[in-house]
Every structure is written in structure tokens, then in C-alpha cells.
Write a protein that holds these residues in place. Sequence first.
Motif, short mmCIF file in Angstrom:
data_model
loop_
_atom_site.label_atom_id
_atom_site.label_comp_id
_atom_site.label_asym_id
_atom_site.label_seq_id
_atom_site.Cartn_x
_atom_site.Cartn_y
_atom_site.Cartn_z
N THR A 174 -2.41 -14.16 8.56
CA THR A 174 -2.38 -15.57 8.90
C THR A 174 -0.92 -15.96 9.14
OG1 THR A 174 -4.30 -15.99 7.49
CG2 THR A 174 -3.03 -17.90 8.18
N LEU A 175 -0.67 -16.68 10.23
CA LEU A 175 0.69 -17.08 10.59
C LEU A 175 0.71 -18.58 10.85
CD1 LEU A 175 3.63 -16.53 11.67
CD2 LEU A 175 2.57 -16.15 13.90
N PHE A 176 1.70 -19.24 10.26
CA PHE A 176 1.97 -20.65 10.52
C PHE A 176 3.33 -20.69 11.21
CE2 PHE A 176 -0.71 -20.40 6.78
CZ PHE A 176 -1.75 -21.24 7.13
N PHE A 177 3.42 -21.36 12.37
CA PHE A 177 4.60 -21.33 13.22
C PHE A 177 4.95 -22.74 13.64
CE2 PHE A 177 6.62 -20.93 17.36
CZ PHE A 177 7.43 -19.81 17.22
N GLY A 178 6.15 -23.20 13.35
CA GLY A 178 6.55 -24.55 13.74
C GLY A 178 7.76 -25.03 12.98
N LYS A 179 7.70 -26.25 12.47
CA LYS A 179 8.79 -26.90 11.74
C LYS A 179 8.36 -27.13 10.30
CE LYS A 179 12.65 -29.34 11.52
NZ LYS A 179 13.81 -28.64 11.12
N ARG A 180 9.16 -26.61 9.36
CA ARG A 180 8.84 -26.77 7.94
C ARG A 180 9.18 -28.18 7.47
NH1 ARG A 180 7.55 -22.73 5.25
NH2 ARG A 180 8.81 -21.29 6.47
N ARG A 181 8.28 -28.77 6.72
CA ARG A 181 8.48 -30.10 6.15
C ARG A 181 9.11 -29.96 4.76
NH1 ARG A 181 4.09 -34.17 8.21
NH2 ARG A 181 4.00 -33.44 10.35
N LYS A 224 13.84 -17.24 15.59
CA LYS A 224 14.39 -17.89 16.80
C LYS A 224 14.39 -19.42 16.69
CE LYS A 224 13.73 -14.23 20.10
NZ LYS A 224 15.05 -13.99 20.61
N GLY A 225 14.83 -19.92 15.53
CA GLY A 225 14.95 -21.36 15.32
C GLY A 225 13.68 -22.05 14.85
N TYR A 226 12.57 -21.33 14.78
CA TYR A 226 11.31 -21.89 14.29
C TYR A 226 11.05 -21.39 12.88
CZ TYR A 226 10.25 -23.22 19.09
OH TYR A 226 10.29 -23.78 20.34
N ASP A 227 10.43 -22.23 12.07
CA ASP A 227 10.03 -21.82 10.73
C ASP A 227 8.69 -21.10 10.82
OD1 ASP A 227 12.21 -23.12 9.34
OD2 ASP A 227 11.22 -25.02 9.82
N ILE A 228 8.56 -20.01 10.08
CA ILE A 228 7.29 -19.29 10.04
C ILE A 228 6.91 -19.02 8.59
CG2 ILE A 228 7.60 -18.22 12.30
CD1 ILE A 228 8.21 -15.57 10.87
N THR A 229 5.65 -18.97 8.34
CA THR A 229 5.10 -18.54 7.06
C THR A 229 3.92 -17.65 7.41
OG1 THR A 229 5.74 -20.51 5.83
CG2 THR A 229 3.88 -19.26 4.96
N PHE A 230 3.85 -16.49 6.75
CA PHE A 230 2.67 -15.66 6.95
C PHE A 230 2.14 -15.15 5.63
CE2 PHE A 230 6.37 -13.02 7.93
CZ PHE A 230 6.17 -11.86 7.20
N LEU A 231 0.83 -14.92 5.62
CA LEU A 231 0.11 -14.43 4.45
C LEU A 231 -0.36 -13.02 4.73
CD1 LEU A 231 -2.11 -17.61 3.97
CD2 LEU A 231 0.10 -17.14 2.92
N THR A 232 -0.30 -12.17 3.71
CA THR A 232 -0.74 -10.78 3.89
C THR A 232 -2.08 -10.55 3.19
OG1 THR A 232 0.46 -9.99 1.93
CG2 THR A 232 1.65 -9.96 4.02
#
Length: 85
Positions: free
Chosen positions: A42-49, A26-34
Amino acid sequence: MPLHPELDKKLSKKYEPKIRIDDVFKGYDITFLTNEHGEPVTLFFGKRRPDGTIAGERYTRTIKRLPDSLEVKSSHWDNRGKIMN
């Protein structure tokens, strides 16, 4: 604040064990680790640099399993705060 129901559904799926997945929700960058079972933990939610890190929020997942089983009894996500890299 709880996760969006569609994001929670996406994070309830199983993926490859011990990997990092970069995506957009939904327009946000996410990264998650399994974890070793392929469950996002673990989830990182926001704007990717430009360097690939995310400035935003970090969440961790607590998983409770049925006794003597790998079946998930319950799980929930906790907001661990802002990430400002």
C-alpha cells in the motif's frame, strides 16, 4: 498512470515485514505499508499533514507468485484514488 520508474524500483525492494515507512520521493511525501513478506503493498503519495497523514493518492499492489513458491512472478500498482483527510 504508472509509477515513476525510480519509485517502482524503490518499492520492489524488501523491507521489514508488516511495518510503515515514511519517506520523501522527488519532493513528495510517501508512506508505504509492507505485508508479511516485507513487500510494499500500500502506498500513500502526496503532501504530509502535521498529524502525519498524507493528502494525495493511494495505490495498492497486486502480487502474483510462482506456484508453490514465494517468488514474485509479476506485480503491478493500481491507483485507488484521491485521499482527502
